[in-house]
Design a protein around this motif. Structure first.
Motif, PDB file in Angstrom:
ATOM      1  N   GLY A 186      22.947 -30.265 -53.780  1.00 37.19           N
ATOM      2  CA  GLY A 186      21.662 -29.602 -53.573  1.00 37.19           C
ATOM      3  C   GLY A 186      20.807 -29.581 -54.832  1.00 37.19           C
ATOM      4  N   SER A 187      19.570 -29.121 -54.659  1.00 41.26           N
ATOM      5  CA  SER A 187      18.617 -29.083 -55.773  1.00 41.26           C
ATOM      6  C   SER A 187      18.549 -27.720 -56.437  1.00 41.26           C
ATOM      7  CB  SER A 187      17.215 -29.480 -55.280  1.00 41.26           C
ATOM      8  OG  SER A 187      16.808 -28.627 -54.220  1.00 41.26           O
ATOM      9  N   GLY A 188      19.221 -26.699 -55.859  1.00 41.16           N
ATOM     10  CA  GLY A 188      19.196 -25.378 -56.466  1.00 41.16           C
ATOM     11  C   GLY A 188      17.779 -24.874 -56.634  1.00 41.16           C
ATOM     12  N   PHE A 189      17.440 -24.478 -57.864  1.00 42.82           N
ATOM     13  CA  PHE A 189      16.096 -23.971 -58.132  1.00 42.82           C
ATOM     14  C   PHE A 189      15.108 -25.076 -58.502  1.00 42.82           C
ATOM     15  CE2 PHE A 189      18.937 -22.952 -61.790  1.00 42.82           C
ATOM     16  CZ  PHE A 189      18.517 -23.961 -62.650  1.00 42.82           C
ATOM     17  N   LEU A 190      15.568 -26.329 -58.576  1.00 44.80           N
ATOM     18  CA  LEU A 190      14.640 -27.439 -58.788  1.00 44.80           C
ATOM     19  C   LEU A 190      13.866 -27.725 -57.499  1.00 44.80           C
ATOM     20  CD1 LEU A 190      16.901 -29.979 -60.755  1.00 44.80           C
ATOM     21  CD2 LEU A 190      15.172 -28.441 -61.688  1.00 44.80           C
ATOM     22  N   PRO A 191      12.746 -28.394 -57.561  1.00 48.46           N
ATOM     23  CA  PRO A 191      12.036 -28.774 -56.334  1.00 48.46           C
ATOM     24  C   PRO A 191      12.965 -29.524 -55.381  1.00 48.46           C
ATOM     25  CG  PRO A 191      10.647 -29.181 -58.247  1.00 48.46           C
ATOM     26  CD  PRO A 191      11.995 -28.802 -58.776  1.00 48.46           C
ATOM     27  N   THR A 192      12.841 -29.257 -54.089  1.00 47.22           N
ATOM     28  CA  THR A 192      13.804 -29.765 -53.118  1.00 47.22           C
ATOM     29  C   THR A 192      13.802 -31.281 -52.993  1.00 47.22           C
ATOM     30  OG1 THR A 192      12.155 -29.382 -51.371  1.00 47.22           O
ATOM     31  CG2 THR A 192      13.813 -27.676 -51.726  1.00 47.22           C
ATOM     32  N   GLN A 193      12.760 -31.957 -53.477  1.00 48.58           N
ATOM     33  CA  GLN A 193      12.721 -33.413 -53.401  1.00 48.58           C
ATOM     34  C   GLN A 193      13.839 -34.051 -54.230  1.00 48.58           C
ATOM     35  OE1 GLN A 193       8.992 -32.850 -55.412  1.00 48.58           O
ATOM     36  NE2 GLN A 193       9.278 -34.801 -56.464  1.00 48.58           N
ATOM     37  N   HIS A 194      14.482 -33.263 -55.114  1.00 49.80           N
ATOM     38  CA  HIS A 194      15.521 -33.804 -55.980  1.00 49.80           C
ATOM     39  C   HIS A 194      16.929 -33.635 -55.416  1.00 49.80           C
ATOM     40  CE1 HIS A 194      12.474 -34.512 -58.963  1.00 49.80           C
ATOM     41  NE2 HIS A 194      12.118 -33.243 -58.941  1.00 49.80           N
ATOM     42  N   GLN A 195      17.059 -33.017 -54.263  1.00 48.61           N
ATOM     43  CA  GLN A 195      18.390 -32.864 -53.673  1.00 48.61           C
ATOM     44  C   GLN A 195      18.913 -34.218 -53.195  1.00 48.61           C
ATOM     45  OE1 GLN A 195      17.809 -30.152 -50.441  1.00 48.61           O
ATOM     46  NE2 GLN A 195      16.912 -31.676 -49.084  1.00 48.61           N
ATOM     47  N   GLY A 196      20.248 -34.338 -53.120  1.00 49.87           N
ATOM     48  CA  GLY A 196      20.842 -35.573 -52.657  1.00 49.87           C
ATOM     49  C   GLY A 196      20.593 -35.803 -51.178  1.00 49.87           C
ATOM     50  N   VAL A 197      20.387 -37.048 -50.807  1.00 45.60           N
ATOM     51  CA  VAL A 197      20.248 -37.430 -49.399  1.00 45.60           C
ATOM     52  C   VAL A 197      21.608 -37.934 -48.938  1.00 45.60           C
ATOM     53  CG1 VAL A 197      19.157 -38.996 -47.762  1.00 45.60           C
ATOM     54  CG2 VAL A 197      17.808 -37.989 -49.617  1.00 45.60           C
ATOM     55  N   ARG A 198      22.197 -37.200 -48.009  1.00 48.98           N
ATOM     56  CA  ARG A 198      23.528 -37.572 -47.536  1.00 48.98           C
ATOM     57  C   ARG A 198      23.428 -38.583 -46.403  1.00 48.98           C
ATOM     58  NH1 ARG A 198      28.072 -33.611 -44.705  1.00 48.98           N
ATOM     59  NH2 ARG A 198      29.663 -35.226 -44.415  1.00 48.98           N
ATOM     60  N   PHE A 199      24.153 -39.682 -46.559  1.00 48.63           N
ATOM     61  CA  PHE A 199      24.254 -40.672 -45.491  1.00 48.63           C
ATOM     62  C   PHE A 199      25.381 -40.258 -44.546  1.00 48.63           C
ATOM     63  CE2 PHE A 199      22.327 -44.791 -47.472  1.00 48.63           C
ATOM     64  CZ  PHE A 199      21.156 -44.092 -47.714  1.00 48.63           C
ATOM     65  N   ARG A 200      25.078 -40.253 -43.264  1.00 39.10           N
ATOM     66  CA  ARG A 200      26.072 -39.854 -42.269  1.00 39.10           C
ATOM     67  C   ARG A 200      27.075 -40.979 -42.022  1.00 39.10           C
ATOM     68  NH1 ARG A 200      23.910 -37.693 -36.960  1.00 39.10           N
ATOM     69  NH2 ARG A 200      22.981 -39.764 -36.829  1.00 39.10           N
ATOM     70  N   ASN A 201      28.218 -40.596 -41.458  1.00 43.61           N
ATOM     71  CA  ASN A 201      29.301 -41.556 -41.233  1.00 43.61           C
ATOM     72  C   ASN A 201      29.238 -42.262 -39.891  1.00 43.61           C
ATOM     73  OD1 ASN A 201      30.399 -40.968 -43.734  1.00 43.61           O
ATOM     74  ND2 ASN A 201      31.739 -39.373 -42.953  1.00 43.61           N
ATOM     75  N   SER A 202      28.334 -41.843 -39.021  1.00 41.36           N
ATOM     76  CA  SER A 202      28.183 -42.493 -37.716  1.00 41.36           C
ATOM     77  C   SER A 202      26.735 -42.370 -37.275  1.00 41.36           C
ATOM     78  CB  SER A 202      29.122 -41.862 -36.674  1.00 41.36           C
ATOM     79  OG  SER A 202      28.827 -40.491 -36.494  1.00 41.36           O
TER      80      SER A 202
END
Length: 479
Positions: A210-226
Motif C-alpha cells: 500500500g501507499s500509506g500516507f503517500l498519495p494513493t497513485q504510488h500503491q502497488g498494482v496487484r496482478f490477479r492469478n486468474s
C-alpha cells in the motif's frame, strides 16, 4: 463549537481553497499527468546520485525460510543432535508462545547436505540444484536480523519499516521518489503465489504494498492469478474504446472542477489512476501474452511456467516487466511457515522457487538486464536450530527466530559470489557484520540512487521515511 460557527468555518476553508487552488490547479494537474508517478514537491530531487540499478525485483518468501537448511550450514551440530539448546546460546532471549512451554529445546541439525559453488565458494543446500548454477551472481547475507517475532508485524516491518500497519511500502516509496519509467504501466507491480500444497499459510494483506500516507497513485498494482490480471481491464459489453475515452474525458473534467474547488490532492491522484487504467487496457494484454516466448525460455523456468499464478509464471512476468522498465516488481511466495514436517515441506517450497529463480537471473543476464536490475530473495525472519515439538531422525519443525536469518541479492551493484556476515555454531546469534532490516532497505535504496535519509514525506508534523531514524548502507555487499 456552535453549529453555525462550524458551518462558517467550513465555508471559509472552501473559499480559501478555491481562490488559492484555482490558479495553480491546472498547472499542478498538468504536471501530474505528465508524470503521474511523481507528486509535485520542490524538496525531492531523485536519484541523488548515479544509480547502479534502474529497477528492483523483490522475491519475498513469506513465512520465513529456514536459514540452516538453505544457506547457513552447521555440520558440527550433528554431534549435538537432540541435546538441549545451551542456555549460553539462548541468553534468555524471548520465545514465541508456540515453544515457550516446551520443557526441552532439542537441537535439530539439518538433514540436507551442503556444498560450495562458483568461484566464490558459496555454500548452498542440496535443495538448490538450479540456484547453485548462478552462485557467482549471488551475494548471500547470513547476518540479517529483525525486531519482530511474529509473522504479520515482521512482514509489515520488512515492507514498510514499521511493525504497525499504515506506513508506505518500499515500492510506494520508490514510486514516490523515482517516478515511473514507463508511461503505460504502473511504477510498482505486485504478484502473489502459493507454495505447493500450502494454501493455509500466513495470509498477505494489500497494505503490504500500500501507499500509506503517500498519495494513493504510488500503491502497488496487484496482478490477479486468474481472469484479467487487473480488474475491469476489459470493457463491459456494449462499450468500445472511443466510448471509454469519452467517458474518462468527461469524468476528468468533473474531477478537475472538484480539485479546483477543494484542492484535495487525492482528486488529482484519482484522475491519474483513471488515465493509467485506460492505458493499461492496451499494455497489460501484451505484457501477459507469453505465447511468443521461445520454447527454450519457457522450459528454463520449469513445468509450471504456463500455469497462471504460479511462482514460475510470475518470475517470467517479472522479466517481461523489467524489460518494460517497471520500477519495482514484487513477488510474494507463501508457504515457508514450517513449524512441523519441515523436511518435506521445504522440499516442496524449493521445487517451486529454485528453477524459476535461477532462470530469472540467467534470463535477465542473457538480455543484458541484470547489470541494471537488482534482485532480492528473502523472508521476514529465520528459524530456530531447535525443533518445535518432536524431533526424529528425518523429521522436525522450527519456530520463529528474529535474531539471525539469511537472504541473497544479485544483479546491479552487488558484490558477486560472496557471503557476508556470520552466525554462531547454532545459527542462533550473529557474531560478525549484523544487518538490520533498516540497513537492508537503506542499501536497496542506495543501489537505486537514493539517499534514504533524504527521501522524506511530511506527515503528522514529522519528516517520515522508510528507514525511520536508523539504517546504514551495508558497504560490504556493494561491488
Amino acid at each position: 463549537m456552535n453549529p453555525s460557527l462550524q458551518l462558517q468555518d467550513r465555508l471559509n476553508r472552501r473559499i480559501f481553497l478555491k481562490s488559492s487552488s484555482s490558479a495553480i490547479g491546472a498547472a499542478a494537474l498538468g504536471s501530474l499527468l505528465q508524470d503521474e508517478a511523481r507528486a509535485a514537491s520542490p524538496t525531492r530531487f531523485f536519484p541523488n546520485f548515479a544509480p547502479k540499478a534502474k529497477r528492483i525485483i523483490y522475491l519475498f518468501q513469506s513465512g520465513a525460510p529456514s536459514q540452516m537448511d538453505l544457506f547457513d550450514p552447521k555440520p558440527q551440530m550433528e554431534k549435538h543432535r537432540a541435546e538441549d539448546l545451551p542456555a549460553s546460546i539462548r541468553q534468555g532471549q524471548r520465545l514465541t508462545t508456540m515453544t515457550s512451554g516446551q520443557k526441552a529445546f532439542p537441537v535439530a541439525p539439518s538433514i540436507f547436505k551442503f556444498a560450495q559453488h562458483g568461484q566464490g565458494g558459496i555454500w548452498l543446500s542440496e535443495l538448490w540444484p538450479h540456484l547453485s548454477t548462478v552462485a557467482d551472481e549471488m551475494c548471500v547475507i547470513r547476518s540479517m536480523f529483525t525486531e519482530a517475532i511474529n509473522h504479520d508485524p515482521a512482514i509489515t516491518f520488512c515492507q514498510t519499516g514499521s511493525q504497525l500497519a499504515g506506513r508506505p511500502s518500499i515500492g510506494a516509496w520508490l514510486s514516490y521518489g523515482l517516478g515511473s519509467a514507463n508511461h503505460d504501466l504502473p511504477a510498482y507491480v505486485v504478484m502473489t503465489s502459493f507454495g505447493t500444497g500450502r494454501r493455509d499459510d500466513q495470509p498477505l494483506y494489500d497494505r503490504l504494498w500500500g501507499s500509506g500516507f503517500l498519495p494513493t497513485q504510488h500503491q502497488g498494482v496487484r496482478f490477479r492469478n486468474s481472469g484479467d490480471p487487473v480488474l475491469y481491464l476489459s470493457n463491459p459489453a456494449g462499450v468500445d474504446r472511443p466510448m471509454r475515452r469519452q467517458m474518462l474525458d468527461e469524468l476528468a473534467a468533473l474531477n478537475q472542477r472538484d480539485f479546483e474547488s477543494f484542492g484535495d490532492p487525492e482528486t488529482a491522484a484519482r484522475i491519474s489512476q483513471y488515465e493509467m487504467a485506460f492505458r493499461m487496457q492496451m499494455s497489460v494484454p501484451d505484457l501477459v501474452d507469453t505465447s511468443k516466448e521461445p520454447q527454450h525460455v519457457l522450459d528454463s523456468y520449469g513445468p509450471d511456467v504456463k500455469k497462471p499464478g504460479t511462482y514460475a509464471a510470475n518470475c517470467l512476468l517479472a522479466r517481461r516487466l523489467a524489460e518494460r522498465d517497471v520500477r519495482c516488481i514484487q513477488l510474494f511466495h507463501m508457504g515457508w511457515d514450517h513449524h512441523g514436517g519441515l523436511p518435506n515441506a521445504i522440499r516442496g517450497q524449493c521445487r517451486d522457487t529454485d528453477q524459476p529463480t535461477a532462470a530469472l537471473i540467467k534470463d535477465l543476464k542473457q538480455r543484458g538486464l541484470l547489470d541494471d536490475t537488482l534482485i532480492v530473495w528473502g523472508g521476514e525472519f529465520g528459524r530456530t536450530i531447535y525443533s518445535q515439538g518432536t524431533l526424529t531422525a528425518t523429521n522436525y519443525g522450527r519456530d520463529h527466530h528474529p535474531r539471525c536469518y539469511s537472504l541473497f541479492m544479485a544483479g546491479a551493484g552487488v558484490k558477486k559470489g560472496t557471503t557476508y556476515g556470520e552466525t554462531d555454531d547454532y545459527s542462533y546469534n550473529i557474531v560478525r557484520d549484523p544487518v538490520h532490516v533498516h540497513d537492508l532497505n537503506a542499501t536497496l535504496m542506495h543501489l537505486l540512487g537514493i539517499n534514504h535519509e533524504r527521501l522524506n514525506y511530511k506527515f503528522q508534523g514529522l519528516d517520515m521515511r522508510l528507514t525511520g531514524i536508523a539504517g546504514n548502507v551495508v558497504k560490504g555487499v556493494l561491488a
